[in-house]
Scaffold this active site. Structure first.
Site, PDB file in Angstrom:
ATOM      1  N   LEU A  14       0.855  -1.186   0.000  1.00 30.07           N
ATOM      2  CA  LEU A  14       0.000   0.000   0.000  1.00 30.07           C
ATOM      3  C   LEU A  14       0.890   1.235   0.000  1.00 30.07           C
ATOM      4  CD1 LEU A  14      -2.642  -1.161   2.651  1.00 30.07           C
ATOM      5  CD2 LEU A  14      -2.456  -1.740   0.215  1.00 30.07           C
ATOM      6  N   ALA A  15       0.903   1.940  -1.139  1.00 29.90           N
ATOM      7  CA  ALA A  15       1.816   3.082  -1.292  1.00 29.90           C
ATOM      8  C   ALA A  15       1.124   4.259  -1.954  1.00 29.90           C
ATOM      9  CB  ALA A  15       3.032   2.662  -2.113  1.00 29.90           C
ATOM     10  N   ARG A  38       2.627  14.496   6.574  1.00 26.21           N
ATOM     11  CA  ARG A  38       3.507  14.892   7.674  1.00 26.21           C
ATOM     12  C   ARG A  38       4.978  14.930   7.274  1.00 26.21           C
ATOM     13  NH1 ARG A  38       2.056  11.210  12.662  1.00 26.21           N
ATOM     14  NH2 ARG A  38       1.241   9.792  11.064  1.00 26.21           N
ATOM     15  N   GLY A  77      -9.174   4.697   2.561  1.00 24.13           N
ATOM     16  CA  GLY A  77      -8.689   3.857   3.638  1.00 24.13           C
ATOM     17  C   GLY A  77      -7.874   2.671   3.161  1.00 24.13           C
ATOM     18  N   GLU A  89      -8.412   0.054  18.763  1.00 23.84           N
ATOM     19  CA  GLU A  89      -7.737   1.313  18.447  1.00 23.84           C
ATOM     20  C   GLU A  89      -7.685   2.191  19.684  1.00 23.84           C
ATOM     21  OE1 GLU A  89      -6.174   1.680  15.648  1.00 23.84           O
ATOM     22  OE2 GLU A  89      -6.971  -0.274  14.996  1.00 23.84           O
ATOM     23  N   ASN A 143       6.623   8.273   9.117  1.00 26.07           N
ATOM     24  CA  ASN A 143       5.612   9.274   8.792  1.00 26.07           C
ATOM     25  C   ASN A 143       6.164  10.695   8.820  1.00 26.07           C
ATOM     26  OD1 ASN A 143       3.162   7.734   8.359  1.00 26.07           O
ATOM     27  ND2 ASN A 143       3.283   7.201  10.532  1.00 26.07           N
ATOM     28  N   LYS A 184      38.362  10.990 -16.449  1.00 21.47           N
ATOM     29  CA  LYS A 184      36.957  11.108 -16.864  1.00 21.47           C
ATOM     30  C   LYS A 184      36.739  10.350 -18.170  1.00 21.47           C
ATOM     31  CE  LYS A 184      33.977  13.503 -19.706  1.00 21.47           C
ATOM     32  NZ  LYS A 184      34.110  13.794 -21.163  1.00 21.47           N
ATOM     33  N   TYR A 214      45.246  15.289 -15.615  1.00 19.04           N
ATOM     34  CA  TYR A 214      43.845  15.149 -16.034  1.00 19.04           C
ATOM     35  C   TYR A 214      43.778  14.330 -17.315  1.00 19.04           C
ATOM     36  CZ  TYR A 214      39.342  16.146 -18.147  1.00 19.04           C
ATOM     37  OH  TYR A 214      38.106  16.022 -18.752  1.00 19.04           O
TER      38      TYR A 214
END
Length: 448
Positions: free
Chosen positions: A2-3, A9, A72, A147, A219, A342, A357
């Site tokens: 569940l995302a 917050r 929910g 709860e 959270n 690089k 370099y």
């Protein structure tokens, strides 16, 4: 998983499940844990078909389901029914529990199967259960989840809480979720499914977690930092148990995806990030930063920064070097202090002197690059490559203006500005350099 929640917050524009813990998003950490626990298919419930959570889930190989309205956690789980398909058993986890382990999840699944339960859930004993649903037991078995808003003083004193992770028989789960009555706010929650199962006389198993830290929910930013500390400590302990010496664990920063071979020593201030992998018998640091870098065996790396690079065995990198993405350092090569590489290859046994370099360069084997040498790879519009053959000797302070080829065994003199190709065995001397095809001149710089 569940995302779909946005994590108000967290005070962030980024979805909560995509915040990182030890270098990986919470979503990815959980997907990895689910896969390691033996789950055959993962479904991520997102808020929209094309949001960032959905994109990250697909990139990680998960299926995506969408909760159209935030009604929910039970409604979110029900949204995944179609994607779950014909699976007989289902694990449900929240996307803000990044510290869950595959062992904890597999333990729940195994216990659920062995007990032939209809619904099972993870619980944990905590010192401060404020804000969580309490697990009420009768004769050792769960009899209710209460709860906090509905709990009396005696129930509030219970330290066992609901973690929010469930295992369920799919044939019971989907109709049960669909039949749950909404709250006054119009939402339906997963703990209501536990009550429904108990009222119907189904077997409900509450399995305590052995490690309380697994239940750490995220959270807020403070909770994110707390989860980060736990995860990084786990990573360090895993590596030390595997034979890695970490001189000062508190000063060593290692991401969750990093691997380090046995008998390697990590000195204080080392950061191993992303997909970095270090072989055996290496010595890293102090104060080295390696990101997405692969290091062979018996390498020594001082306080340097390496990003997206590959080092073969027996490579030595001095302090204050910067090895940038796309660079490969072959076996036995050495880089002195303050060298930068690089998008280049440094061949086996070659030596790159201090303050040099190498950009867009291909350096052969057993080449000496004198101190202060640079490849001038950019002409203001495009990048060009420099190719240096095996056994070449590049004198100190040489400027190699690309595109350029320096043949095998060729030499450049101290301070030379080389603007045209140097044939094999020839020398380039001066500014601009003149090509000498014999080896009579001995004005090339000393090896650095």
């Amino acid at each position: 998983m569940l995302a779909a929640g946005r994590g108000v917050r967290m005070r962030s524009r980024r979805p909560k499940a995509l915040h990182e813990v030890a270098g990986r998003s919470m979503l990815r950490l959980l997907l990895d844990a689910l896969a390691d626990a033996g789950c055959e298919r993962s479904v991520v419930v997102a808020a929209a078909e094309d949001d960032a959570v959905a994109a990250a889930a697909r990139e990680a190989g998960a299926l995506v389901a969408v909760q159209q309205e935030p009604r929910g956690t039970a409604d979110a789980a029900l949204a995944a029914a179609g994607a779950v398909g014909e699976a007989g058993r289902v694990l449900i986890v929240h996307g803000d529990l990044p510290l869950l382990t595959s062992q904890g999840l597999a333990g729940l699944a195994d216990a659920h199967t062995e007990a032939r339960a209809t619904l099972s859930l993870l619980t944990v004993e905590v010192d401060d259960p404020t804000g969580y649903g309490r697990i009420v037991r009768s004769a050792g078995s769960v009899s209710a989840i209460v709860e906090e808003a509905d709990a009396d003083a005696a129930t509030r004193a219970i330290g066992e809480i609901n973690v929010g992770v469930y295992a369920a028989e799919a044939a019971w789960l989907w109709p049960a979720l669909a039949s749950l009555a909404p709250s006054a706010g119009g939402e339906v929650y997963l703990p209501d499914a536990v009550r429904a199962a108990l009222e119907a006389g189904h077997a409900v198993l509450a399995r305590p977690l052995a490690e309380a830290s697994e239940a750490q929910q995220v959270n807020t930013r403070g909770q994110l930092a707390a989860a980060e500390a736990v995860m990084r400590d786990r990573v360090r302990r895993r590596l030390m148990d595997g034979g890695v010496t970490i001189a000062d664990p508190s000063a060593t920063w290692i991401d969750a995806g990093v691997e380090v071979g046995e008998d390697t020593t990590l000195l204080p201030g080392v950061h191993l990030l992303g997909t970095t992998a270090v072989g055996r018998d290496c010595r890293i640091g102090p104060n080295a930063v390696l990101r997405d870098t692969r290091v062979g065996e018996r390498c020594t790396i001082g306080g340097s920064t390496l990003e997206g690079a590959t080092l073969a065995d027996d490579v030595r990198v001095g302090p204050y070097c910067h090895i940038r993405p796309g660079s490969t350092i072959e076996a036995g090569a050495r880089l002195g202090n303050y060298a930068e590489v690089k998008a280049s290859r440094v061949g086996a046994g070659s030596r790159v002197g201090h303050f040099s370099y190498l950009g867009d360069a291909d350096v052969g084997e057993d080449v000496n690059i004198g101190a202060g040498t640079i490849t001038a790879n950019y002409d203001g519009t495009e990048k060009h490559r420099t190719v240096i053959g095996d056994g070449a000797f590049i004198g100190s302070d040489s400027m190699l203006v690309a595109p350029l080829r320096i043949g095998a065994g060729a030499r450049t003199g101290v301070g030379s500005v080389v603007t045209r190709d140097v044939p094999p065995g020839a020398s380039a001397i001066g500014a601009p350099a003149r090509i000498r095809r014999s080896s009579e001149d001995d004005s090339a710089g000393e090896e650095q």
